[in-house]
Design an enzyme around this catalytic site. Structure first.
Site, PDB file in Angstrom:
ATOM      1  N   CYS A  50     -17.207  -9.530 -26.942  1.00 48.79           N
ATOM      2  CA  CYS A  50     -18.216  -9.080 -25.644  1.00 48.79           C
ATOM      3  C   CYS A  50     -19.242 -10.314 -25.396  1.00 48.79           C
ATOM      4  O   CYS A  50     -19.526 -10.038 -27.049  1.00 48.79           O
ATOM      5  CB  CYS A  50     -18.146  -7.544 -26.211  1.00 48.79           C
ATOM      6  SG  CYS A  50     -16.872  -6.611 -26.006  1.00 48.79           S
ATOM      7  N   SER A  68     -16.055  -8.184 -31.469  1.00 46.99           N
ATOM      8  CA  SER A  68     -17.636  -9.098 -31.509  1.00 46.99           C
ATOM      9  C   SER A  68     -17.872  -8.868 -30.598  1.00 46.99           C
ATOM     10  O   SER A  68     -17.618  -8.940 -29.524  1.00 46.99           O
ATOM     11  CB  SER A  68     -16.996 -10.600 -31.912  1.00 46.99           C
ATOM     12  OG  SER A  68     -16.174 -10.707 -33.354  1.00 46.99           O
ATOM     13  N   CYS A  69     -19.670  -8.930 -30.609  1.00 50.50           N
ATOM     14  CA  CYS A  69     -19.994  -8.596 -28.862  1.00 50.50           C
ATOM     15  C   CYS A  69     -21.527  -9.643 -29.497  1.00 50.50           C
ATOM     16  O   CYS A  69     -21.981  -8.873 -31.009  1.00 50.50           O
ATOM     17  CB  CYS A  69     -21.091  -6.924 -29.524  1.00 50.50           C
ATOM     18  SG  CYS A  69     -21.446  -6.829 -27.569  1.00 50.50           S
ATOM     19  N   VAL A  70     -21.492 -10.371 -28.277  1.00 52.84           N
ATOM     20  CA  VAL A  70     -22.893 -11.467 -28.915  1.00 52.84           C
ATOM     21  C   VAL A  70     -24.220 -11.531 -27.826  1.00 52.84           C
ATOM     22  O   VAL A  70     -23.327 -11.273 -26.713  1.00 52.84           O
ATOM     23  CB  VAL A  70     -22.283 -13.183 -29.415  1.00 52.84           C
ATOM     24  CG1 VAL A  70     -21.519 -12.709 -30.345  1.00 52.84           C
ATOM     25  CG2 VAL A  70     -21.920 -13.489 -28.066  1.00 52.84           C
TER      26      VAL A  70
END
Length: 128
Positions: free
Chosen positions: A79, A106-108
């Protein structure tokens, strides 16, 4: 060598570059990142993180369905948020699509997204 299958959904927004909606290979489905383009209008209809996340998830639903899978078969998401301050609001919508056993994620935060959008999500799902 495994065969790859190109996945294209008429219900998702048309690709705006040289990529496929998804590729299926070795019993896995890899989606391209989806953004909040409404496939009916070809435009972004919401300027809120919640509205854009809802559209992204609907677009991914159509891509996954074309590949013969649904959200319960997703094993990994990545994301991308334009602003990490939107994290909680993003999660409030995203979480509705994974009520049980959510995938790895994963969220960055990224410097920018296409068309000044707030969110983009890509997924990997398992067929079968």
């Amino acid at each position: 060598m495994a065969e790859k299958e190109v996945i294209h959904s008429e219900l998702a927004p048309a690709a705006v570059g040289p990529y496929s909606h998804a590729i299926a290979a070795n019993n896995l489905v890899f989606t391209s990142g989806q953004v909040a383009i409404d496939p009916k209008t070809g435009k972004v209809e919401s300027d809120t993180i919640e509205g854009q996340t809802e559209q992204v998830m609907q677009n991914l639903h159509y891509v996954l369905a074309q590949a013969g899978v649904s959200f319960d078969r997703v094993v990994k998401t990545t994301c991308f948020l334009a602003d990490m301050n939107d994290f909680a609001a993003f999660n409030s919508v995203y979480g509705k699509y994974f009520p049980e056993n959510p995938p790895a994620r994963s969220c960055v935060q990224v410097a920018s997204l296409p068309m000044g959008l707030k969110v983009e999500v890509e997924m990997i799902a398992v067929k079968g």
